[in-house]
Design a protein around this motif. Structure first.
Motif, short mmCIF file in Angstrom:
data_model
loop_
_atom_site.label_atom_id
_atom_site.label_comp_id
_atom_site.label_asym_id
_atom_site.label_seq_id
_atom_site.Cartn_x
_atom_site.Cartn_y
_atom_site.Cartn_z
N TYR A 22 -10.64 3.36 8.93
CA TYR A 22 -11.85 4.23 8.19
C TYR A 22 -10.85 5.41 7.39
CZ TYR A 22 -14.35 8.28 6.82
OH TYR A 22 -15.06 9.36 6.34
N ALA A 23 -10.21 6.09 7.88
CA ALA A 23 -9.17 7.20 7.33
C ALA A 23 -8.31 6.80 6.54
CB ALA A 23 -8.60 8.09 8.52
N THR A 24 -7.58 5.71 6.70
CA THR A 24 -6.61 5.32 5.92
C THR A 24 -7.19 4.49 4.66
OG1 THR A 24 -6.25 3.35 7.24
CG2 THR A 24 -4.81 4.98 7.72
N ASN A 25 -8.29 4.00 4.83
CA ASN A 25 -8.88 3.47 3.70
C ASN A 25 -9.23 4.29 2.82
OD1 ASN A 25 -10.04 0.89 2.58
ND2 ASN A 25 -11.68 1.97 2.72
N ALA A 39 -7.82 7.23 2.00
CA ALA A 39 -6.50 7.49 1.16
C ALA A 39 -6.19 6.28 0.26
CB ALA A 39 -5.38 7.71 2.19
N ILE A 40 -6.17 5.39 0.67
CA ILE A 40 -5.86 4.06 -0.19
C ILE A 40 -6.85 4.04 -1.32
CG2 ILE A 40 -5.42 1.54 -0.39
CD1 ILE A 40 -4.19 1.70 2.73
N GLU A 41 -7.85 3.79 -1.06
CA GLU A 41 -8.95 3.62 -2.24
C GLU A 41 -9.01 4.81 -3.12
OE1 GLU A 41 -10.87 1.03 -2.99
OE2 GLU A 41 -9.98 0.08 -1.20
N ASN A 42 -8.69 5.90 -2.73
CA ASN A 42 -8.71 7.00 -3.65
C ASN A 42 -7.22 7.41 -4.11
OD1 ASN A 42 -11.74 7.95 -3.69
ND2 ASN A 42 -11.09 7.83 -1.55
N ASN A 43 -6.36 6.52 -3.61
CA ASN A 43 -5.01 6.80 -4.15
C ASN A 43 -4.44 8.04 -3.94
OD1 ASN A 43 -2.36 5.65 -4.84
ND2 ASN A 43 -2.67 6.09 -6.87
N ILE A 44 -4.68 8.51 -2.70
CA ILE A 44 -4.34 9.95 -2.26
C ILE A 44 -2.97 9.74 -1.47
CG2 ILE A 44 -4.69 11.97 -0.61
CD1 ILE A 44 -7.54 10.87 -0.90
N ARG A 45 -1.88 10.33 -2.34
CA ARG A 45 -0.40 10.11 -1.84
C ARG A 45 0.14 11.38 -0.88
NH1 ARG A 45 2.86 8.57 -6.88
NH2 ARG A 45 4.71 8.39 -5.41
N PHE A 46 0.83 10.98 0.09
CA PHE A 46 1.39 12.25 0.85
C PHE A 46 2.93 12.26 0.80
CE2 PHE A 46 -2.71 10.55 2.89
CZ PHE A 46 -3.29 11.70 2.89
N PHE A 47 3.34 11.24 0.40
CA PHE A 47 5.01 11.20 0.60
C PHE A 47 5.59 10.77 -1.05
CE2 PHE A 47 2.96 9.35 4.37
CZ PHE A 47 3.25 10.65 5.18
N HIS A 48 6.75 11.35 -1.05
CA HIS A 48 7.29 11.09 -2.39
C HIS A 48 8.90 11.00 -2.16
CE1 HIS A 48 3.82 12.68 -4.32
NE2 HIS A 48 3.87 13.61 -3.26
N ASN A 79 -6.80 -11.04 1.81
CA ASN A 79 -5.63 -10.89 0.57
C ASN A 79 -5.63 -9.53 -0.04
OD1 ASN A 79 -5.12 -13.43 1.55
ND2 ASN A 79 -5.53 -14.49 -0.33
N SER A 80 -6.89 -9.12 -0.46
CA SER A 80 -7.05 -7.86 -1.20
C SER A 80 -6.55 -6.94 -0.21
CB SER A 80 -8.55 -7.77 -1.71
OG SER A 80 -8.81 -6.59 -1.83
N ASP A 81 -7.10 -6.72 0.87
CA ASP A 81 -6.48 -5.49 1.76
C ASP A 81 -5.33 -5.36 1.77
OD1 ASP A 81 -9.11 -5.04 2.91
OD2 ASP A 81 -8.90 -6.43 4.44
N ALA A 82 -4.36 -6.75 1.75
CA ALA A 82 -3.03 -6.89 1.93
C ALA A 82 -2.17 -6.23 0.71
CB ALA A 82 -2.50 -8.20 2.28
N ASP A 83 -2.81 -6.88 -0.40
CA ASP A 83 -2.21 -6.31 -1.87
C ASP A 83 -2.52 -4.91 -2.12
OD1 ASP A 83 -1.54 -9.38 -1.95
OD2 ASP A 83 -3.42 -9.46 -3.33
N LYS A 84 -3.55 -4.51 -1.80
CA LYS A 84 -3.84 -3.00 -2.01
C LYS A 84 -2.80 -2.17 -1.04
CE LYS A 84 -8.60 -2.82 -3.08
NZ LYS A 84 -9.91 -2.44 -2.55
N GLU A 85 -2.70 -2.64 -0.09
CA GLU A 85 -1.62 -1.97 1.13
C GLU A 85 -0.29 -1.84 0.49
OE1 GLU A 85 -1.67 -1.23 5.68
OE2 GLU A 85 -0.57 -3.25 5.31
N VAL A 86 0.21 -2.96 -0.03
CA VAL A 86 1.40 -3.09 -0.51
C VAL A 86 1.73 -2.32 -1.56
CG1 VAL A 86 3.15 -4.65 -1.85
CG2 VAL A 86 1.84 -5.54 0.31
N ALA A 87 0.59 -2.20 -2.59
CA ALA A 87 0.60 -1.24 -3.94
C ALA A 87 0.68 -0.05 -3.63
CB ALA A 87 -0.78 -1.68 -4.76
N TYR A 88 -0.10 0.61 -2.58
CA TYR A 88 -0.26 1.88 -1.89
C TYR A 88 1.16 2.24 -1.34
CZ TYR A 88 -1.56 6.20 0.58
OH TYR A 88 -1.46 7.43 1.02
N VAL A 89 1.72 1.52 -0.51
CA VAL A 89 3.08 1.84 0.20
C VAL A 89 4.32 1.97 -0.80
CG1 VAL A 89 4.76 0.92 1.91
CG2 VAL A 89 2.36 1.02 2.35
N SER A 90 4.22 0.90 -1.73
CA SER A 90 5.45 0.86 -2.61
C SER A 90 5.47 1.62 -3.77
CB SER A 90 5.48 -0.67 -3.16
OG SER A 90 4.33 -1.08 -3.93
#
Ligand code: SF4
Length: 466
Positions: free
Chosen positions: A123-126, A128-137, A193-204
């Motif tokens: 729930y919490a990580t979703n 951040a991902i859905e709202n593209n909230i970034r914590f690291f640079h 697949n959509s979950d995985a693709d969104k996570e990759v985009a968020y992390v990368s």
């Protein structure tokens, strides 16, 4: 002896329509709403020396992130999770939390339902991902370049941490999409697949590059052309990068070497699930499917076949007590109407053009003089299970041929040998995930990748200092 006659109708099922697929492959752990998450979080006892933290291979501060959810701060909660585990979303959804964090929750001592840690984490990580909230640079540039082979959980975690530390990273992925096990290996009712693709985009988006459809081979001779793929040799990588991380996972599924296993409807479980994920579940399965094995991958293949409409039998040569699948996974299979057949070994796949059945033999448990027991076949007990498809889930090969060709890399029972920094016997080469531990959970791979990145960073510092 034939248990039932061979069938003669069309062996393959039609592919279900989109609505049926969507209904069948609904998530087993659906996302919580904010109110559901806050109510569940408020049950947490926020234990001192919380056993759930000890049970998490990536050491997430679980009481802290739950407290943040309770105070309606999912953003802060996501930061707490991602600080330890940048793939916290997939880990919350695909990890066997029942035997990890939730399996150690103190509520179990009180005979109460444990805190639903996995779904709270998702729930919490979703949010951040859905709202593209970034914590690291990206950290200040160090001038060092690292190649990461494999974009699975270990590779992505390694690439993210290295980028935070200021190194330039390129991830090489042989498949069309990045994500590894999360994209091609776990059941789609756990992570889509959509979950995985969104996570990759968020992390990368922290700033590392991913090159898909690029296969790294040990030598040029390995470059059997595969359409749409680019090939690079390992020595080319060595020349271009200051360090290399191997996050290549395991190889092809093992088959037992019985007659008929090369028929077209005989799959390895890893390849079956890969194809299922690649084609968004739009694949035809046999009307009757037999899955051989009793690990978690066997259960996934069996349940997926059942959801696609097949009548599924799972055969295992030993007893229920010996199976490596988690109890909750076995219950899931039973719930999906999978028939479980123990003390049964396959001896031949019957059929000329197509699979028509799996010939099996019954086994028995015999006590030995040393107090142990052994599984032996019962003479004359052969019987046929009529079926149209067989899936072997009896383990995966290790990629020993590839590793053997890498300079200085040594193996232990086919697994890459590493030190505490995940450094192989070749100081420039690091490794983590399934190719090191032989195949564990996504969270173990993430922890390896993260810690290997820190090991690579230390190696750079020490090399510069000397
Ligand atoms: Fe909360 Fe259970 Fe962890 Fe205690 S063990 S902090 S109750 S989740």
């Amino acid at each position: 002896m034939l248990e039932t006659p061979l069938h003669e109708s069309d062996p393959m099922l039609p592919i279900p329509d989109d609505a049926t697929l969507a209904a069948q492959f609904q998530k087993v752990k659906p996302l919580m709403t904010e109110n559901e998450a806050v109510i569940e979080a408020s049950r947490c006892l926020f234990c001192h020396d919380a056993p759930c933290i000890q049970a998490c291979p990536s050491s997430i501060d679980i009481p802290m992130f739950i407290r943040q959810i309770m105070s309606r701060n999912p953003k802060g909660s996501a930061k707490t999770i991602f600080t330890q585990n940048i793939l916290g979303k997939s880990c919350g959804e695909v990890c066997p939390t029942q035997v990890l964090c939730e399996g150690s929750c103190v509520y179990l001592d009180l005979n109460e339902k444990p805190i639903d840690i996995g779904r709270l984490q998702a729930y919490a990580t979703n949010v951040a991902i859905e709202n593209n909230i970034r914590f690291f640079h990206k950290g200040p540039a160090t001038g060092k370049k690292v190649a990461v082979i494999g974009s699975g959980p270990a590779g992505l975690a390694c690439a993210h941490e290295l980028t935070r530390l200021g190194h330039e990273v390129v991830v090489f992925e042989a498949s069309a999409y990045a994500g590894g096990l999360n994209r091609y290996g776990v059941a789609p009712y756990k992570f889509t697949n959509s979950d995985a693709d969104k996570e990759v985009a968020y992390v990368s988006q922290i700033g590392f590059r991913i090159q898909t459809n690029v296969r790294i081979v040990a030598t040029q001779d390995d470059s059997a052309p595969e359409s749409g793929k680019t090939y690079m040799t390992f020595s080319q990588l060595e020349q271009q990068f200051d360090a290399i991380f191997l996050g290549v996972g395991l190889g092809q599924s093992r088959k037992p070497g019985i007659p008929g296993e090369n028929l077209p409807q005989v799959y390895g479980a890893a390849e079956f699930i890969y194809q299922l994920r690649q084609e968004a579940q739009k694949i035809a399965v046999g009307r009757r499917v037999v899955v051989v094995g009793a690990g978690n991958t066997a259960i996934d293949a069996a349940v997926e076949s059942s959801k696609l409409g097949a009548e599924v039998t799972l055969v295992y040569r030993r007893t229920p007590e010996d199976q490596s699948a988690y109890d909750f996974e076995v219950e899931h299979a039973k719930h999906a109407q999978v028939r479980l057949m123990y003390l049964t070994s396959p001896i031949q796949i019957v059929g000329t053009q197509n699979v028509e059945g799996l010939m099996c033999i019954r086994n028995e448990v015999k006590a030995q003089a040393n107090g142990k027991s052994e599984i032996t076949p019962i003479e004359g007990s052969e019987f046929l299970i009529p079926c149209d498809m067989v899936i072997f889930a009896t383990g995966q090969e290790k990629q020993t041929r590839f590793f053997d060709a890498l300079p200085g890399v040594t193996l232990d029972s086919g697994k890459v040998k590493v030190n505490a920094d995940f450094q192989t016997s070749n100081p420039k080469i690091f490794a983590g995930g399934d190719c090191v531990n032989g195949g564990k959970e996504v969270v173990n791979a993430v922890a390896h990748g993260r810690d290997a990145a820190r090991g690579i960073h230390r190696m750079f510092i020490n090399t510069t200092a000397n």
